[in-house]
Motif scaffolding. Structure first.
Motif, mmCIF file in Angstrom:
data_model
loop_
_atom_site.group_PDB
_atom_site.id
_atom_site.type_symbol
_atom_site.label_atom_id
_atom_site.label_comp_id
_atom_site.label_asym_id
_atom_site.label_seq_id
_atom_site.Cartn_x
_atom_site.Cartn_y
_atom_site.Cartn_z
ATOM 1 N N TYR A 94 0.626 -1.208 -0.095
ATOM 2 C CA TYR A 94 0.022 0.023 0.125
ATOM 3 C C TYR A 94 0.883 1.161 0.121
ATOM 4 O O TYR A 94 0.617 2.049 0.723
ATOM 5 N N TYR A 110 -0.813 4.743 10.898
ATOM 6 C CA TYR A 110 -2.178 4.877 9.838
ATOM 7 C C TYR A 110 -2.847 3.191 9.993
ATOM 8 O O TYR A 110 -3.989 3.454 10.070
ATOM 9 N N LEU A 161 -9.204 -0.465 3.107
ATOM 10 C CA LEU A 161 -7.737 -0.065 2.544
ATOM 11 C C LEU A 161 -8.125 0.243 1.122
ATOM 12 O O LEU A 161 -7.531 1.103 0.505
ATOM 13 N N ARG A 174 -10.639 1.068 -0.266
ATOM 14 C CA ARG A 174 -11.586 2.191 -0.666
ATOM 15 C C ARG A 174 -10.740 3.471 -0.665
ATOM 16 O O ARG A 174 -11.382 4.409 -1.274
ATOM 17 N N ARG A 175 -9.438 3.229 -0.479
ATOM 18 C CA ARG A 175 -8.854 4.762 -0.566
ATOM 19 C C ARG A 175 -8.932 4.977 -2.061
ATOM 20 O O ARG A 175 -8.545 4.211 -2.810
ATOM 21 N N ASP A 215 -6.320 6.496 -3.883
ATOM 22 C CA ASP A 215 -5.079 6.100 -4.448
ATOM 23 C C ASP A 215 -4.907 4.760 -4.809
ATOM 24 O O ASP A 215 -4.267 4.602 -5.753
ATOM 25 N N CYS A 216 -5.551 3.908 -3.890
ATOM 26 C CA CYS A 216 -5.348 2.492 -4.214
ATOM 27 C C CYS A 216 -6.636 2.215 -5.390
ATOM 28 O O CYS A 216 -6.038 1.329 -6.420
ATOM 29 N N ARG A 220 -0.779 9.256 -5.711
ATOM 30 C CA ARG A 220 -0.790 10.375 -4.967
ATOM 31 C C ARG A 220 -0.453 11.674 -5.275
ATOM 32 O O ARG A 220 -0.717 12.976 -4.817
ATOM 33 N N LYS A 237 -6.741 14.707 -1.310
ATOM 34 C CA LYS A 237 -6.378 13.978 -0.281
ATOM 35 C C LYS A 237 -6.361 12.287 -0.622
ATOM 36 O O LYS A 237 -7.364 11.732 -1.305
ATOM 37 N N GLY A 264 -5.834 9.744 0.819
ATOM 38 C CA GLY A 264 -6.577 8.584 1.426
ATOM 39 C C GLY A 264 -8.066 9.019 1.618
ATOM 40 O O GLY A 264 -8.836 8.219 2.510
ATOM 41 N N TYR A 265 -8.553 9.676 0.822
ATOM 42 C CA TYR A 265 -10.027 10.009 0.522
ATOM 43 C C TYR A 265 -10.824 8.350 0.543
ATOM 44 O O TYR A 265 -10.277 7.937 -0.436
ATOM 45 N N ILE A 266 -11.686 8.253 1.214
ATOM 46 C CA ILE A 266 -12.598 7.089 1.113
ATOM 47 C C ILE A 266 -13.533 7.059 0.220
ATOM 48 O O ILE A 266 -14.528 8.030 0.482
#
Length: 239
Positions: A71, A78, A101, A103-104, A106-107, A122, A139, A141-143
């Motif tokens: 990741y 985190y 995770l 759902r991030r 960037d992922c 990112r 962001k 890490g936005y879900i």
């Protein structure tokens, strides 16, 4: 475009013994070095099994290194906070942990192959080049929620489309697409199937318009390396 540097890749390979980025170009010297690392780890594992068991600390350290590498090297704190949230959800905490995770933002870009690394994901997000439901997000890490539509801003669509096309047409990528598994040693059996590339069923991807629709939270995931779930729980279940 931010890329994973060669020294960083080799550092991860030395720790894990598996290539998490088989589509990345590697020199002949690096390939030979990777083969030696895999053979050495295989011998060490067999020797340890005959002589003595590995310590719990060694298992947990490797588990943490694998998750961080998968990741994009996020902070351990985190992952700990994320695992605490997964414990409060219905179902198995390990599955909830990895599902959340995924759902991030960037992922999701990385899983859809819209970018070639978490670092690139990112970068484009922090530069406000990615939208969720037409709203610019900065962001990584936005879900994302089910039903959300992810897209690029219009001024980088052509550049990103060309980058994706070049990436998918590279010989190293085509070879990785045809590989069934990872570069794990034969003695290291996986608990679940390992795949380099796969079509995420929880995402509806349109490569013509460069849009992604997040359909639902995934419950089955594939990784190019074995996940030691029991040790992952011990590492991130703090306090």
């Amino acid at each position: 475009m931010t890329k994973i540097s060669s020294p960083f890749r080799m550092k991860v390979l030395r720790k894990i013994g598996v290539s998490l980025w088989p589509w990345r170009h590697m020199t002949l010297k690096q390939v030979e070095k990777l083969d030696k690392i895999v053979q050495k780890q295989s011998k060490q594992t067999s020797l340890l099994e005959r002589k003595k068991k590995r310590t719990q600390f060694a298992y947990q350290l490797q588990a943490k290194q694998i998750v961080k590498a998968l990741y994009g090297n996020l902070n351990t704190s985190y992952f700990i906070s994320f695992y605490k949230k997964s414990l409060k959800m219905i179902g198995k905490s390990n599955i909830n942990f990895f599902s959340q995770l995924e759902r991030r933002l960037d992922c999701i870009l990385y899983r859809a192959n819209f970018v070639t690394s978490f670092q690139e994901a990112r970068q484009v997000i922090s530069h406000q080049k990615v939208c969720v439901n037409t709203v610019k997000i900065n962001k990584p890490g936005y879900i994302v929620k089910p039903g959300d539509i992810i897209s690029f801003v219009s001024d980088i669509k052509d550049t990103q489309a060309l980058s994706i096309t070049n990436f998918l047409n590279r010989p190293a990528t085509i070879k990785a697409l045809n590989d069934k598994g990872s570069l794990q040693s034969k003695n290291n059996r996986a608990l679940s199937p390992t795949k380099v590339f796969y079509k995420p069923v929880h995402l509806e991807i349109n490569y013509h318009t460069l849009t992604i629709v997040y359909l639902y939270t995934p419950q089955q995931l594939y990784y190019p390396v074995q996940l030691p779930l029991q040790h992952i729980a011990r590492v991130f279940n703090k306090g």
